[in-house]
Scaffold this active site. Structure first.
Site, PDB file in Angstrom:
ATOM      1  N   GLY A 175       0.819  -1.213   0.000  1.00 34.03           N
ATOM      2  CA  GLY A 175       0.000   0.000   0.000  1.00 34.03           C
ATOM      3  C   GLY A 175       0.848   1.257   0.000  1.00 34.03           C
ATOM      4  O   GLY A 175       0.395   2.337   0.398  1.00 34.03           O
ATOM      5  N   SER A 219       0.081   5.255  -1.455  1.00 39.89           N
ATOM      6  CA  SER A 219      -0.903   6.250  -1.006  1.00 39.89           C
ATOM      7  C   SER A 219      -1.052   6.222   0.517  1.00 39.89           C
ATOM      8  O   SER A 219      -0.694   5.235   1.173  1.00 39.89           O
ATOM      9  CB  SER A 219      -2.258   5.934  -1.663  1.00 39.89           C
ATOM     10  OG  SER A 219      -3.258   6.821  -1.223  1.00 39.89           O
ATOM     11  N   GLY A 220      -1.566   7.309   1.051  1.00 40.55           N
ATOM     12  CA  GLY A 220      -2.037   7.363   2.433  1.00 40.55           C
ATOM     13  C   GLY A 220      -1.077   6.849   3.497  1.00 40.55           C
ATOM     14  O   GLY A 220       0.081   7.264   3.561  1.00 40.55           O
ATOM     15  N   ILE A 221      -1.580   5.942   4.320  1.00 38.56           N
ATOM     16  CA  ILE A 221      -0.805   5.440   5.471  1.00 38.56           C
ATOM     17  C   ILE A 221       0.420   4.669   5.006  1.00 38.56           C
ATOM     18  O   ILE A 221       1.500   4.771   5.606  1.00 38.56           O
ATOM     19  CB  ILE A 221      -1.710   4.543   6.362  1.00 38.56           C
ATOM     20  CG1 ILE A 221      -2.904   5.345   6.908  1.00 38.56           C
ATOM     21  CG2 ILE A 221      -0.912   3.950   7.518  1.00 38.56           C
ATOM     22  CD1 ILE A 221      -4.021   4.495   7.529  1.00 38.56           C
ATOM     23  N   LEU A 279      -2.619  -7.472  -5.026  1.00 45.55           N
ATOM     24  CA  LEU A 279      -2.660  -8.324  -3.839  1.00 45.55           C
ATOM     25  C   LEU A 279      -4.067  -8.841  -3.537  1.00 45.55           C
ATOM     26  O   LEU A 279      -4.341  -9.287  -2.432  1.00 45.55           O
ATOM     27  CB  LEU A 279      -2.123  -7.545  -2.616  1.00 45.55           C
ATOM     28  CG  LEU A 279      -0.669  -7.095  -2.709  1.00 45.55           C
ATOM     29  CD1 LEU A 279      -0.314  -6.173  -1.540  1.00 45.55           C
ATOM     30  CD2 LEU A 279       0.274  -8.306  -2.713  1.00 45.55           C
ATOM     31  N   SER A 320      -8.484  -1.995  11.908  1.00 46.12           N
ATOM     32  CA  SER A 320      -9.309  -0.785  11.977  1.00 46.12           C
ATOM     33  C   SER A 320     -10.083  -0.785  13.283  1.00 46.12           C
ATOM     34  O   SER A 320     -10.363  -1.851  13.840  1.00 46.12           O
ATOM     35  CB  SER A 320     -10.300  -0.752  10.813  1.00 46.12           C
ATOM     36  OG  SER A 320     -11.288   0.238  11.045  1.00 46.12           O
ATOM     37  N   TYR A 373     -16.167  -4.848   4.823  1.00 42.91           N
ATOM     38  CA  TYR A 373     -14.979  -4.154   5.340  1.00 42.91           C
ATOM     39  C   TYR A 373     -14.785  -4.486   6.821  1.00 42.91           C
ATOM     40  O   TYR A 373     -13.679  -4.859   7.236  1.00 42.91           O
ATOM     41  CB  TYR A 373     -15.107  -2.639   5.144  1.00 42.91           C
ATOM     42  CG  TYR A 373     -13.865  -1.890   5.596  1.00 42.91           C
ATOM     43  CD1 TYR A 373     -12.714  -1.890   4.821  1.00 42.91           C
ATOM     44  CD2 TYR A 373     -13.836  -1.219   6.808  1.00 42.91           C
ATOM     45  CE1 TYR A 373     -11.561  -1.234   5.243  1.00 42.91           C
ATOM     46  CE2 TYR A 373     -12.701  -0.557   7.239  1.00 42.91           C
ATOM     47  CZ  TYR A 373     -11.559  -0.559   6.447  1.00 42.91           C
ATOM     48  OH  TYR A 373     -10.419   0.083   6.873  1.00 42.91           O
ATOM     49  N   LYS A 416     -11.610  -6.617   8.502  1.00 45.51           N
ATOM     50  CA  LYS A 416     -10.686  -6.130   9.536  1.00 45.51           C
ATOM     51  C   LYS A 416     -10.793  -6.967  10.810  1.00 45.51           C
ATOM     52  O   LYS A 416      -9.822  -7.121  11.553  1.00 45.51           O
ATOM     53  CB  LYS A 416     -10.945  -4.645   9.816  1.00 45.51           C
ATOM     54  CG  LYS A 416     -10.626  -3.744   8.607  1.00 45.51           C
ATOM     55  CD  LYS A 416      -9.188  -3.904   8.123  1.00 45.51           C
ATOM     56  CE  LYS A 416      -8.822  -2.935   7.017  1.00 45.51           C
ATOM     57  NZ  LYS A 416      -7.431  -3.091   6.545  1.00 45.51           N
TER      58      LYS A 416
HETATM   59  N1  LIG Z   1      -7.964   6.031   6.209  1.00 42.72           N
HETATM   60  C1  LIG Z   1      -8.659   5.547   7.215  1.00 42.72           C
HETATM   61  O1  LIG Z   1      -9.537   6.236   7.773  1.00 42.72           O
HETATM   62  C2  LIG Z   1      -8.388   4.153   7.738  1.00 42.72           C
HETATM   63  C3  LIG Z   1      -8.934   3.794   8.975  1.00 42.72           C
HETATM   64  C4  LIG Z   1      -8.717   2.496   9.461  1.00 42.72           C
HETATM   65  C5  LIG Z   1      -7.959   1.601   8.723  1.00 42.72           C
HETATM   66  N2  LIG Z   1      -7.450   1.983   7.518  1.00 42.72           N
HETATM   67  C6  LIG Z   1      -6.668   0.984   6.774  1.00 42.72           C
HETATM   68  O2  LIG Z   1      -5.386   1.502   6.508  1.00 42.72           O
HETATM   69  C7  LIG Z   1      -4.859   0.904   5.323  1.00 42.72           C
HETATM   70  C8  LIG Z   1      -4.333   1.989   4.405  1.00 42.72           C
HETATM   71  O3  LIG Z   1      -5.424   2.782   3.975  1.00 42.72           O
HETATM   72  P1  LIG Z   1      -5.261   4.295   3.515  1.00 42.72           P
HETATM   73  O4  LIG Z   1      -6.181   5.066   4.358  1.00 42.72           O
HETATM   74  O5  LIG Z   1      -3.837   4.666   3.445  1.00 42.72           O
HETATM   75  O6  LIG Z   1      -5.935   4.189   2.063  1.00 42.72           O
HETATM   76  P2  LIG Z   1      -5.354   4.558   0.614  1.00 42.72           P
HETATM   77  O7  LIG Z   1      -6.476   4.296  -0.327  1.00 42.72           O
HETATM   78  O8  LIG Z   1      -4.742   5.898   0.634  1.00 42.72           O
HETATM   79  O9  LIG Z   1      -4.207   3.471   0.394  1.00 42.72           O
HETATM   80  C9  LIG Z   1      -4.470   2.115   0.131  1.00 42.72           C
HETATM   81  C10 LIG Z   1      -3.367   1.586  -0.768  1.00 42.72           C
HETATM   82  O10 LIG Z   1      -3.612   0.181  -0.966  1.00 42.72           O
HETATM   83  C11 LIG Z   1      -3.354  -0.085  -2.343  1.00 42.72           C
HETATM   84  N3  LIG Z   1      -4.116  -1.249  -2.805  1.00 42.72           N
HETATM   85  C12 LIG Z   1      -5.467  -1.387  -2.814  1.00 42.72           C
HETATM   86  N4  LIG Z   1      -5.793  -2.541  -3.420  1.00 42.72           N
HETATM   87  C13 LIG Z   1      -4.642  -3.147  -3.805  1.00 42.72           C
HETATM   88  C14 LIG Z   1      -4.335  -4.362  -4.473  1.00 42.72           C
HETATM   89  N5  LIG Z   1      -5.287  -5.188  -4.941  1.00 42.72           N
HETATM   90  N6  LIG Z   1      -3.035  -4.671  -4.676  1.00 42.72           N
HETATM   91  C15 LIG Z   1      -2.055  -3.833  -4.271  1.00 42.72           C
HETATM   92  N7  LIG Z   1      -2.272  -2.659  -3.642  1.00 42.72           N
HETATM   93  C16 LIG Z   1      -3.556  -2.327  -3.404  1.00 42.72           C
HETATM   94  C17 LIG Z   1      -3.842   1.168  -3.080  1.00 42.72           C
HETATM   95  O11 LIG Z   1      -3.328   1.269  -4.393  1.00 42.72           O
HETATM   96  C18 LIG Z   1      -3.354   2.260  -2.151  1.00 42.72           C
HETATM   97  O12 LIG Z   1      -2.051   2.694  -2.478  1.00 42.72           O
HETATM   98  C19 LIG Z   1      -6.005   0.086   4.721  1.00 42.72           C
HETATM   99  O13 LIG Z   1      -5.828  -1.273   5.052  1.00 42.72           O
HETATM  100  C20 LIG Z   1      -7.229   0.652   5.402  1.00 42.72           C
HETATM  101  O14 LIG Z   1      -8.277  -0.272   5.468  1.00 42.72           O
HETATM  102  C21 LIG Z   1      -7.637   3.241   7.020  1.00 42.72           C
END
Ligand SMILES: NC(=O)c1ccc[n+]([C@@H]2O[C@H](COP(=O)([O-])OP(=O)(O)OC[C@H]3O[C@@H](n4cnc5c(N)ncnc54)[C@H](O)[C@@H]3O)[C@@H](O)[C@H]2O)c1
Length: 265
Positions: free
Chosen positions: A14, A17-19, A53, A121, A161, A165
């Site tokens: 991941g 993007s993001g986390i 993935l 989560s 979802y 989790k």
């Molecule tokens: N943002 C929130 O509020 C939050 C809260 C709780 C948990 N989470 C969890 O944190 C994690 C990161 O989420 P985020 O907020 O950074 O979201 P995000 O959408 O910014 O990042 C998710 C990343 O996962 C990658 N991804 C998705 N499907 C994929 C696949 N089939 N193969 C390879 N890569 C794939 C995407 O391309 C992306 O880069 C996730 O597991 C999400 O469920 C997020």
């Protein structure tokens, strides 16, 4: 004190993007070599494996490419995930089955004293109430069978979802137990975080509910605030933390619990 991770090799899924991006940046800043894995190409210059993935085959192919880049690794941050607005099979595929297949394929490559961190989560806080369904799903030897086994269960497919989790929380315990004394495995459970997925959560859970939660804590977490906890779990300071979940929600669960107690008083 921040750990010095020079000489360490860390896998971050991941990472585009993001986390995941914030976690890859944090590990890189601390001196580690980061190998990012994502379906999208990240900005930046770290080693990268482009992979889907969502299936065991995609996860196995990604692990193979990672092994070609690095025969041994120190840790895996399993951060890739999709929201409940995606089809339920994709949600369970990426968030649970792909995560498990990728981790299992790379476990032999993790050096002694290494670690795994899985992104769960706060929506999974009630996971123990669904233990039976979780273990039935995780217990299927074949992924296609696992998905077929839940296709008529609207409680699962309609809340894919949350169920995904919840599975991650249970899987983390199983993985920690299975690698005891060699590799530590923990999970991190954020509340709302400012990343692109947040808009999907609003569509999935309702804007008012998500924005209400965010306003209670004075804002959504930054991705860096979650990355810092992943870094802690990867560090020697967390050497005795194993099979644990760290909730990183700014106090949201504390608020909800206290409010419920007051309502029942
Ligand atoms: N943002 C929130 O509020 C939050 C809260 C709780 C948990 N989470 C969890 O944190 C994690 C990161 O989420 P985020 O907020 O950074 O979201 P995000 O959408 O910014 O990042 C998710 C990343 O996962 C990658 N991804 C998705 N499907 C994929 C696949 N089939 N193969 C390879 N890569 C794939 C995407 O391309 C992306 O880069 C996730 O597991 C999400 O469920 C997020």
């Amino acid at each position: 004190m921040e750990p010095n991770l020079t000489g360490r090799t860390i896998i971050v899924t991941g990472a585009a993007s993001g986390i995941g991006a914030a976690t890859a940046a944090a590990f890189t800043r601390l001196g580690a070599r980061v190998i990012g894995v994502d379906r999208n190409v990240p900005d930046g210059s770290s080693d990268f494996v482009r992979a889907d993935l969502s299936t065991a085959e995609g996860a196995a192919a990604a692990a193979e490419e990672v092994r070609a880049l690095a025969p041994t690794v120190d840790g895996i941050a399993n951060i890739a995930g999709v929201p409940g607005t995606a089809p339920w099979r994709t949600v369970l595929g990426v968030n649970v089955l792909g995560l498990r297949a990728f981790t299992e394929a790379l476990l032999p490559s993790i050096s002694e004293g290494g670690w795994v961190v899985n992104l769960a989560s706060n929506v999974a806080d009630g996971w123990a109430a669904r233990e039976t369904q979780i273990h039935a799903f995780l217990g299927r030897a074949d992924d296609a069978d696992a998905l077929t086994s839940v296709e008529d269960d609207a409680e699962i497919t309609g809340n894919s979802y949350r169920f995904s989790k919840e599975c991650v929380r249970a899987l983390t315990l199983a993985q920690a137990a299975g690698t005891l004394g060699r590799v530590r495995v923990n999970s991190v459970s954020p509340g709302p975080v400012s990343t692109p997925i947040l808009d999907d959560f609003k569509r999935d859970h309702g804007t008012a509910k998500v924005e209400g939660a965010i306003s209670l804590t004075g804002g959504a977490a930054s991705p860096e605030a979650i990355a810092d906890v992943v870094v802690f779990l990867a560090s020697p300071a967390a050497r005795w933390v194993n099979g644990s979940d760290i909730r990183v929600d700014g106090g949201l669960a504390a608020h909800r619990y206290t409010e419920a107690v007051q309502q029942h008083a």
